[in-house]
Design an enzyme around this catalytic site. Structure first.
Site, PDB file in Angstrom:
ATOM      1  N   CYS A 167      -8.405  -3.651 -23.778  1.00 24.98           N
ATOM      2  CA  CYS A 167      -9.588  -3.000 -24.417  1.00 24.98           C
ATOM      3  C   CYS A 167     -10.607  -2.414 -23.403  1.00 24.98           C
ATOM      4  O   CYS A 167     -11.793  -2.113 -23.621  1.00 24.98           O
ATOM      5  CB  CYS A 167     -10.494  -4.385 -25.120  1.00 24.98           C
ATOM      6  SG  CYS A 167      -9.337  -5.065 -26.302  1.00 24.98           S
ATOM      7  N   HIS A 299     -19.827  -5.681 -25.800  1.00 31.13           N
ATOM      8  CA  HIS A 299     -18.398  -5.554 -26.253  1.00 31.13           C
ATOM      9  C   HIS A 299     -18.227  -6.141 -27.698  1.00 31.13           C
ATOM     10  O   HIS A 299     -17.478  -5.395 -28.619  1.00 31.13           O
ATOM     11  CB  HIS A 299     -17.692  -6.315 -25.134  1.00 31.13           C
ATOM     12  CG  HIS A 299     -16.293  -6.264 -25.758  1.00 31.13           C
ATOM     13  ND1 HIS A 299     -15.418  -5.086 -25.546  1.00 31.13           N
ATOM     14  CD2 HIS A 299     -15.401  -7.184 -25.787  1.00 31.13           C
ATOM     15  CE1 HIS A 299     -14.110  -5.355 -25.782  1.00 31.13           C
ATOM     16  NE2 HIS A 299     -13.832  -6.529 -26.090  1.00 31.13           N
ATOM     17  N   GLU A 310     -20.067 -13.337 -23.698  1.00 30.58           N
ATOM     18  CA  GLU A 310     -20.750 -12.448 -23.368  1.00 30.58           C
ATOM     19  C   GLU A 310     -22.018 -12.626 -23.409  1.00 30.58           C
ATOM     20  O   GLU A 310     -23.034 -12.147 -22.417  1.00 30.58           O
ATOM     21  CB  GLU A 310     -20.393 -11.232 -24.212  1.00 30.58           C
ATOM     22  CG  GLU A 310     -21.104  -9.859 -23.874  1.00 30.58           C
ATOM     23  CD  GLU A 310     -20.438  -8.651 -24.526  1.00 30.58           C
ATOM     24  OE1 GLU A 310     -21.048  -7.343 -23.999  1.00 30.58           O
ATOM     25  OE2 GLU A 310     -19.962  -8.849 -25.571  1.00 30.58           O
ATOM     26  N   LYS A 331     -19.061  -2.328 -33.236  1.00 33.61           N
ATOM     27  CA  LYS A 331     -17.937  -2.345 -33.901  1.00 33.61           C
ATOM     28  C   LYS A 331     -17.566  -2.605 -35.234  1.00 33.61           C
ATOM     29  O   LYS A 331     -16.523  -2.277 -35.946  1.00 33.61           O
ATOM     30  CB  LYS A 331     -17.012  -3.561 -32.955  1.00 33.61           C
ATOM     31  CG  LYS A 331     -16.525  -3.163 -31.619  1.00 33.61           C
ATOM     32  CD  LYS A 331     -15.650  -4.396 -31.050  1.00 33.61           C
ATOM     33  CE  LYS A 331     -15.145  -3.860 -29.624  1.00 33.61           C
ATOM     34  NZ  LYS A 331     -16.299  -3.585 -28.399  1.00 33.61           N
ATOM     35  N   HIS A 336     -12.702  -2.094 -33.736  1.00 33.70           N
ATOM     36  CA  HIS A 336     -12.348  -2.389 -32.454  1.00 33.70           C
ATOM     37  C   HIS A 336     -11.102  -1.455 -32.173  1.00 33.70           C
ATOM     38  O   HIS A 336      -9.792  -1.749 -32.589  1.00 33.70           O
ATOM     39  CB  HIS A 336     -11.914  -3.794 -32.202  1.00 33.70           C
ATOM     40  CG  HIS A 336     -11.868  -4.249 -30.743  1.00 33.70           C
ATOM     41  ND1 HIS A 336     -11.632  -3.317 -29.713  1.00 33.70           N
ATOM     42  CD2 HIS A 336     -11.740  -5.509 -30.012  1.00 33.70           C
ATOM     43  CE1 HIS A 336     -11.686  -3.835 -28.655  1.00 33.70           C
ATOM     44  NE2 HIS A 336     -11.560  -4.992 -28.744  1.00 33.70           N
ATOM     45  N   PHE A 395      -8.490  -8.739 -22.931  1.00 37.39           N
ATOM     46  CA  PHE A 395      -7.364  -9.533 -22.668  1.00 37.39           C
ATOM     47  C   PHE A 395      -6.885  -9.404 -21.454  1.00 37.39           C
ATOM     48  O   PHE A 395      -6.743  -8.197 -21.030  1.00 37.39           O
ATOM     49  CB  PHE A 395      -6.324  -9.627 -23.833  1.00 37.39           C
ATOM     50  CG  PHE A 395      -6.735 -10.054 -25.205  1.00 37.39           C
ATOM     51  CD1 PHE A 395      -7.687 -10.886 -25.346  1.00 37.39           C
ATOM     52  CD2 PHE A 395      -5.825  -9.952 -26.261  1.00 37.39           C
ATOM     53  CE1 PHE A 395      -8.046 -11.490 -26.721  1.00 37.39           C
ATOM     54  CE2 PHE A 395      -5.939 -10.478 -27.446  1.00 37.39           C
ATOM     55  CZ  PHE A 395      -7.167 -11.190 -27.483  1.00 37.39           C
TER      56      PHE A 395
END
Length: 410
Positions: A167, A299, A310, A331, A336, A395
């Site tokens: 991502c 994010h 976050e 998002k 996403h 990730f």
């Protein structure tokens, strides 16, 4: 590293919100979600039926010159976005040379081609079908296909890179382009990310990971229950300020800071220390104090783990200034988009900066005491700032943060 300044002169997008950066921004600004129902015949026990997918009709209407024999949708998306970016930048054939780079990331590459042909392979292996696999699988699947096709289409003969860092792929690609431009290695660059991942195999893999919401993406809301997949492409034209001025191009904004770090910890669980370090490095690179940032495009995946991590990271970096800061995740609008997420969100952050509006976080219902703040929600909030920041956390513990500054400062 030199002191060369890096500016954005063009931006293009192709997403479930429609063709063009204007369509993406309008949807984000007005909170109009492109998430809809999606069902796959190949998944008879499909549990999640929501995603932000580019419709076949939308793609068919805009895939000028796409070569289905040689290109997966992931490349087609990128070429549509690159064409818009090149047009806005006012580039001419004389501008493409060995100083013009292409750095375009993707997480999955040709996911549709891979998915379709693995199914054919399995059917053959089981003796239940005789479809012939596509002999052009490899050039369509390879993750760098989109970057290479952009280079070939425009004759950009500088270095070509493809970051595939989940991502963070697009944000790291933009950051790498920024670093190479500042260092004097290239003068201009196409950069961003592309993903065409809403296909049965990829969707099912995400479904069984148990991070997808069965209904809505609700970043930072106490009732959040997961993310929703999206796809699309975002491409920017970056140039050194000198290169842009030499051809009379008007900068839209400046990239003033970039930070990237690794958690070096858990493969899937985010660490606020790494995320905070990424933002801090971007601020240091930009020579800014936290109080100068007026908006953060978070994010914000709407998973419990990400939103807590976050938020802790933002509080660590911004301290008391965080309470008055406009923060949102877009998002819920475009989904996403994995390897393209950072590019779509950088374009939204760019427009938030130029239009001085912070887009809302969709589907926000109730504040989470564990977070202690409410994002911008309901409607866009007016801004008065010279700087905005956007985050991508992936990730693998890969973090990337970009800071944009207004063109009026140049």
């Amino acid at each position: 590293m030199t002191d060369r300044r890096v500016v954005i002169t063009g931006a293009g997008a192709f997403s479930p919100c429609g063709a063009g950066a204007d369509a993406l921004w309008a949807a984000a600004r007005d909170g109009i979600s492109a998430v809809g129902e999606i069902r796959f015949e190949e998944i008879p026990n499909q549990l999640v039926t929501r995603a932000a997918a580019v419709s076949p009709a939308l793609y068919d209407a805009h895939k000028n010159g796409a070569r289905a024999r040689l290109q997966d949708r992931v490349t087609g998306f990128a070429l549509i976005a690159a064409e818009e970016a090149a047009q806005q930048a006012g580039l001419t054939p004389d501008d493409y040379d060995d100083g013009f780079g292409v750095i375009v990331g993707s997480g999955f590459g040709g996911a549709e081609t891979l998915d379709t042909n693995y199914l054919k392979f399995a059917e053959n292996a089981l003796g239940t079908g005789t479809p012939r696999m596509d002999p052009m699988c490899i050039p369509k699947i390879m993750t760098n296909a989109a970057a290479s096709w952009i280079s070939m289409t425009y004759g950009a003969r500088g270095p070509v890179y493809c970051n595939s860092t989940a991502c963070s792929s697009a944000s790291q690609s933009i950051g790498l382009a920024y670093v190479l431009l500042k260092a004097g290695i290239i003068d201009r660059c196409f950069t961003g990310g592309t993903e065409a991942c809403v296909v049965p195999g990829v969707f099912r893999a995400w479904e069984i990971l148990r991070v997808l919401s069965p209904d809505q993406c609700r970043p930072f809301s106490a009732d959040r229950n997961g993310m929703l997949l999206g796809e699309g492409a975002g491409i920017l034209v970056l140039e050194t300020l000198e290169a842009a001025q030499a051809r009379g191009a008007a900068p839209i904004a400046e990239i003033v800071g970039y930070g990237t770090t690794s958690d070096a910890g858990d493969l899937l669980r985010p660490d606020p220390v790494g995320a905070a370090a990424s933002m801090s490095k971007a601020l240091t690179d930009a020579g800014l104090t936290p109080e100068r940032i007026g908006y953060i495009n978070a994010h914000g995946t709407a998973t419990v783990a990400n939103d807590i991590s976050e938020t802790r990271a933002m509080r660590k970096v911004f301290g008391d200034a965080f309470d008055g800061l406009a923060v949102s995740s877009t998002k819920p609008v475009h989904g996403h988009a994995l390897g393209a997420a950072g590019a779509l969100e950088t374009i939204i952050t760019l427009r938030a900066l130029t239009d001085q509006l912070a887009p809302p976080s969709g589907n926000f219902n109730v504040a989470d005491p564990a977070l202690g703040f409410e994002p911008v929600h309901g409607e866009a909030r007016p801004l008065s700032t010279d700087y905005c920041l956007t985050n991508s956390f992936a990730f693998g513990g890969i973090n990337a943060s970009l800071i944009l500054g207004t063109a009026a400062r140049l």
